[in-house]
Design a protein around this motif. Structure first.
Motif, short mmCIF file in Angstrom:
data_model
loop_
_atom_site.label_atom_id
_atom_site.label_comp_id
_atom_site.label_asym_id
_atom_site.label_seq_id
_atom_site.Cartn_x
_atom_site.Cartn_y
_atom_site.Cartn_z
N VAL A 130 0.88 -1.17 0.00
CA VAL A 130 0.00 0.00 0.00
C VAL A 130 0.91 1.22 0.00
O VAL A 130 1.63 1.48 0.97
N LEU A 131 0.91 1.95 -1.09
CA LEU A 131 1.81 3.09 -1.24
C LEU A 131 1.11 4.37 -0.81
O LEU A 131 -0.07 4.58 -1.10
N LEU A 156 1.08 8.17 -1.54
CA LEU A 156 1.52 9.03 -2.64
C LEU A 156 0.80 10.36 -2.59
O LEU A 156 -0.39 10.42 -2.26
N TRP A 213 4.26 8.82 -12.06
CA TRP A 213 4.38 7.37 -12.22
C TRP A 213 4.22 6.91 -13.65
O TRP A 213 4.81 5.93 -14.06
N VAL A 236 0.57 1.29 -9.41
CA VAL A 236 -0.08 2.24 -8.52
C VAL A 236 -1.55 2.25 -8.88
O VAL A 236 -1.92 2.26 -10.04
N LYS A 282 -5.72 0.24 -4.18
CA LYS A 282 -4.92 -0.14 -3.01
C LYS A 282 -4.13 1.01 -2.39
O LYS A 282 -3.80 0.95 -1.20
N ASP A 283 -3.81 2.03 -3.16
CA ASP A 283 -2.91 3.07 -2.67
C ASP A 283 -3.67 4.24 -2.06
O ASP A 283 -4.85 4.46 -2.33
N CYS A 329 -4.68 -4.83 -9.84
CA CYS A 329 -3.58 -4.21 -9.10
C CYS A 329 -2.59 -5.31 -8.73
O CYS A 329 -2.91 -6.50 -8.79
N CYS A 374 -1.77 -6.79 -6.12
CA CYS A 374 -2.10 -7.11 -4.74
C CYS A 374 -1.72 -8.55 -4.44
O CYS A 374 -2.08 -9.46 -5.19
#
Length: 265
Positions: free
Chosen positions: A12-13, A15, A21, A43, A47-48, A262, A264
């Motif tokens: 999990v980023l 940002l 990106w 990205v 999830k992010d 994603c 994941c």
């Protein structure tokens, strides 16, 4: 960090936006350019978490707000790359408009006081895309109770779903903003009551974008309603969707191609 993009992609980023990106590393001499691009699955909003920039200007409380003489204010670099080309065109359209201030510079040690004055005496603060879709300028405007005018078709904002930016910001399509005289006329159409309501709504969300906990050296608990706890809440919201994506990916029969949502795991 290009060589570890596959390793960090499942995380999990946190940002500030996705602006940097989706591009090639033009400085690389590697001819296999497809290995140098960050794909949309590395990205993902699935999830992010988009987090706020740290604001550079101090908070103005609603009780301290005074009459604002300027219609629209912008301070920053005129010349930017990629999406910043729109900024240059806007600058040329607005620089000679009445009640509009366009200043070259940054809110650093020498320009901070100028930025504070500009944002606190203006009704609206312009927020065009630069090298990336957003910047700390947006959060400086919020802390200054200067209504953000967001001209960026691809912007992603922190804590959406928790915060409704349309309650205190003006969103403008790039095509409309670049029409001569359109933007200034549009901003002048807002009534005093509408602008006061924007400002009251903005005052209620100011703490959400603050990282500082107010303790010496930052040692102490994070504010319940501050940025840090909102980041954790946003991560918590995403966990069920991440788990669903993992389950859906694992149950695919061998050899079946299904678009990856994603990275994941």
């Amino acid at each position: 960090m290009w060589h570890i993009k596959e390793e960090v992609a499942p995380a999990v980023l946190l940002l500030v936006d996705f602006g940097g990106w989706y591009r090639f590393d033009t400085k690389s001499s590697n001819d296999n350019s497809s290995d140098l691009i960050i794909h949309h699955t590395h990205v993902s909003l699935l999830k992010d978490v988009i987090v706020p920039y740290t604001h550079l200007l101090p908070r103005l409380h609603i009780s301290e707000n005074q009459v604002r003489q300027t219609l629209l204010y912008f301070k920053g670099a005129k010349h930017r790359h990629r999406g910043g080309i729109v900024r240059e065109k806007l600058w040329d359209l607005l620089v000679n408009e009445r009640e509009v201030i366009m200043e070259e510079g940054f809110p650093n040690a020498t320009g901070k006081e100028q930025s504070i004055k500009g944002m606190r005496t203006s009704e609206f603060c312009l927020h065009p895309a630069g090298d990336t879709p957003t910047s700390c300028r947006l959060f400086d405007a919020i802390q200054s109770l200067c209504i953000p005018v967001i001209v960026s078709d691809n912007i992603e904002l922190p804590f959406e779903g928790m915060v409704d930016y349309s309650e205190f910001s003006v969103f403008v399509a790039v095509t409309d903003a670049l029409k001569p005289n359109w933007l200034v006329s549009h901003l002048r159409s807002y009534t005093r009551e509408q602008k006061d309501k924007f400002r009251l709504n903005m005052a209620s969300v100011q703490p959400i974008f603050v990282y500082d906990n107010g303790h010496p050296g930052g040692i102490g608990p994070a504010p319940v309603n501050g940025a840090v706890n909102h980041i954790w809440r946003k991560i918590h919201q995403k966990l069920p969707v991440i788990k669903e994506a993992i389950v859906r990916d694992r149950r695919k029969p061998p050899g079946v191609l299904v678009p990856l949502r994603c990275h994941c795991t």
